[in-house]
Scaffold this active site. Structure first.
Site, mmCIF file in Angstrom:
data_model
loop_
_atom_site.group_PDB
_atom_site.id
_atom_site.type_symbol
_atom_site.label_atom_id
_atom_site.label_comp_id
_atom_site.label_asym_id
_atom_site.label_seq_id
_atom_site.Cartn_x
_atom_site.Cartn_y
_atom_site.Cartn_z
ATOM 1 N N GLU A 155 0.837 -1.211 0.000
ATOM 2 C CA GLU A 155 0.000 0.000 0.000
ATOM 3 C C GLU A 155 0.873 1.264 0.000
ATOM 4 O O GLU A 155 0.630 2.217 0.735
ATOM 5 C CB GLU A 155 -0.947 -0.015 1.195
ATOM 6 C CG GLU A 155 -1.940 -1.175 1.143
ATOM 7 C CD GLU A 155 -2.945 -1.179 2.259
ATOM 8 O OE1 GLU A 155 -4.087 -1.627 2.029
ATOM 9 O OE2 GLU A 155 -2.607 -0.742 3.380
ATOM 10 N N GLU A 233 -6.183 -8.191 -0.931
ATOM 11 C CA GLU A 233 -6.727 -8.233 0.418
ATOM 12 C C GLU A 233 -8.235 -8.082 0.347
ATOM 13 O O GLU A 233 -8.751 -6.964 0.215
ATOM 14 C CB GLU A 233 -6.130 -7.140 1.304
ATOM 15 C CG GLU A 233 -4.661 -7.328 1.629
ATOM 16 C CD GLU A 233 -4.147 -6.306 2.641
ATOM 17 O OE1 GLU A 233 -4.988 -5.580 3.236
ATOM 18 O OE2 GLU A 233 -2.917 -6.224 2.827
#
Length: 583
Positions: A155, A233
């Site tokens: 991220e 995810e």
């Protein structure tokens, strides 16, 4: 070998990745096989795990790879069960893990800049990768192993846009023998964020928990071309923080989201089993003062202790529409047991044993945990007070995270959260010889751009009656096995000292080690240990009320539980129950 073209292809055949996250570092190794067998039986063909840097290099140049840290054994068990693997070994992992997996010793450099092209940081990463990557390389799918992909960073688009840093990670891993495809992962809600995390030579993937149709459409727009789409995810649950509610996601809603994902691409469940933030390894998200709880149950398909849930059954039904699979027998016998009530067998006040278990560091000015080479736990500062001076006012400068203040061992006040930098006026004004400040590291932030501001303890100073005090005795309290063994439980304990931190010992015998749950009802705040193993933090504000104790931590015969409690709230007993209590 996995190829990334218009779709994923494994050994030339079209391959839909259906993966689940199992963090080896949150599960005792005796249960790795059990969790992975259950992953197979839900229908997954792949397992994903992060690799936390701070778990494997707790001190600069000291690498640990055994026990819970034996990542190679975890990979081998997955291979024995015919599970492919996605590894996410980036220096930073987030994962609601202490400091996002970064080692605290990085902060000893007062100029440290993280997750960018700061030369000392890159040098530390390269040294770590020099130990890690040669261990992983032989397990790659193009060498007959089961690792099919690796992630470069995590991220990153939320953090920065230093493409040269991402290229450094990519090129360093290639130089060290990593040949499988690379991926990145970011949230698809913002084009600027998503693209900032992209780098040539890595497939961008997305992290989200709902709206697969819109999320994948956004990703297609940002990525361009005809690359396969994957949710790295799929948030089928969520984590908890102290003082907040226990988060759950309705199984039916999560199942519907999963079906929408599998209709459009590949998926990795985050989490399949969450596990436990043993020790002091639970993290803290930016803006969250209280930090995350010890349990990482995550409302996942498997509970924290590996129990099968309704969500598991619904997911299994949906996966069976997309791939055929055969169930395998579960080979690990796991039982829960309530051992009942256990009476306290010994107590010791912290101030009575302090100099017995900790050697002070002497300094004119305050030093942080990182300055003295301490990573986690507590740190106590002792300062002489001028003879005859009444303590009217206390002010802390740049202290973290939670500070209990004392005068000659008697409680004065607590600095925490919104009142951390208030001036405290003790209700009872008195003189004393020494002021003491017990600082708790509640967990370093694991997400956000404030990572470099995570030094623990007191970094500014202490002002009493309007002027700074100098001449510190600094006692490190990591509460490791050596410190616990030195307590002795023969020191004086004053029941009349309210709010005084203390250690409490409980002992029991058993011929049948089973999973159990430590109930700390009657205690305030602190941490608990069984046979020297740190089970994690507890706090009466919840939502977690009991700490998970896996059977492999319990010995046949004699067992010792030690509780360190900081608030002066203590019960003369504990209970070991056969079920968790969250919320």
């Amino acid at each position: 070998m996995l190829e990334i073209r218009d779709k994923f292809y494994l050994d030339g055949e079209e391959f839909q990745i259906i993966s689940g996250a199992v963090h080896y570092f949150r599960t005792v190794p005796e249960y790795w096989r059990d969790r992975l067998e259950k992953l197979v039986n839900m229908g997954c063909n792949t397992v994903e795990t992060y690799i936390p840097w701070n778990f494997h290099e707790p001190e600069r140049g000291v690498f640990l790879w055994d026990g819970m840290r034996d990542i190679c054994r975890f990979i081998e068990i997955a291979r024995e069960l015919n599970l492919y693997m996605i590894l996410r070994p980036s220096p930073y992992i987030c994962a609601e893990w202490e400091f996002g997996g970064l080692p605290a010793w990085l902060l000893k450099d007062r100029n440290m800049r993280l997750r960018c092209s700061y030369a000392p940081y890159l040098e530390a990463v390269k040294d770590y990768y020099g130990e890690l990557m040669p261990k992983l390389a032989p397990y790659q799918s193009d060498r007959g192993g089961n690792i099919i992909m690796m992630q470069l960073e995590n991220e990153y688009g939320y953090y920065g846009n230093d493409t040269a840093y991402l290229e450094f990670l990519r090129d360093t891993m290639r130089e060290m023998g990593i040949t499988v495809p690379f991926v990145t992962s970011d949230g698809p809600w913002s084009e600027a964020v998503f693209k900032a995390g992209m780098v040539d030579g890595a497939l961008p993937t997305g992290n989200f928990g709902s709206g697969a149709d819109w999320q994948f459409a956004q990703m297609r727009k940002f990525i361009g071309g005809d690359k396969p789409l994957m949710c790295m995810e799929f948030w089928n649950g969520w984590f908890d923080a102290w003082g907040e509610e226990h988060h759950t996601t309705a199984p039916e809603k999560a199942a519907a989201e999963l079906e929408a994902l599998l209709e459009r691409g590949s998926v990795n469940f985050y989490m399949f089993e969450g596990g436990t933030n043993f020790g002091f390894m639970s993290g803290k998200n930016s803006g969250n003062l209280t930090a995350d709880v010890t349990s990482y149950d995550y409302d996942a398909p498997l509970t924290e202790d590996g129990q099968i849930t309704v969500k598991y059954g619904l997911f299994k039904e949906i996966i069976s529409k997309y791939r055929s699979f055969e169930e395998i027998p579960l080979t690990t016998g796991i039982r829960r047991k309530a051992y009942g009530e256990i009476e306290c067998s010994g107590r010791a006040g912290l101030f009575s044993v302090l100099e017995k278990i900790s050697a002070p560091v002497h300094s004119v000015y305050p030093l942080t945990m990182e300055d003295i080479g301490q990573n986690y736990g507590y740190i106590l500062y002792r300062l002489p007070v001028r003879t005859g001076e009444t303590v009217d006012e206390i002010y802390l400068e740049n202290a973290a995270d939670r500070v209990l203040c004392y005068l000659d061992g008697e409680y004065l006040c607590t600095a925490f959260g919104e009142n951390m930098y208030d001036k405290f006026e003790p209700k009872e004004k008195r003189t004393g010889r020494a002021a003491e400040f017990l600082c708790e590291n509640t967990g370093r932030e694991n997400f956000g751009t404030g990572l470099e501001n995570q030094r623990k303890g007191i970094s500014g100073g202490v002002k009493i009656n309007g002027h700074r005090l100098f001449g510190y005795d600094i006692f490190p309290l990591p509460l490791d096995e050596k410190q616990l063994a030195g307590i002795g439980f023969s020191a004086e304990y004053d029941d009349n000292h309210e709010n005084t931190p203390a250690f409490y010992r409980f002992e029991f015998d058993t011929d049948e080690p089973c999973d159990t749950f430590l109930d700390t009802d009657g205690f305030g705040k602190g941490c608990a240990f069984i046979n020297g193993f740190n089970l994690g933090r507890f706090w009466e504000i919840g939502p977690q009320k009991r700490l998970y104790v896996p059977a492999p931590l319990i010995r046949k015969g004699h067992n010792t539980v030690i509780i360190f409690e900081t608030e002066g709230k203590a019960s003369g007993k504990i209970r070991l129950e056969d079920a968790p209590e969250l919320g």
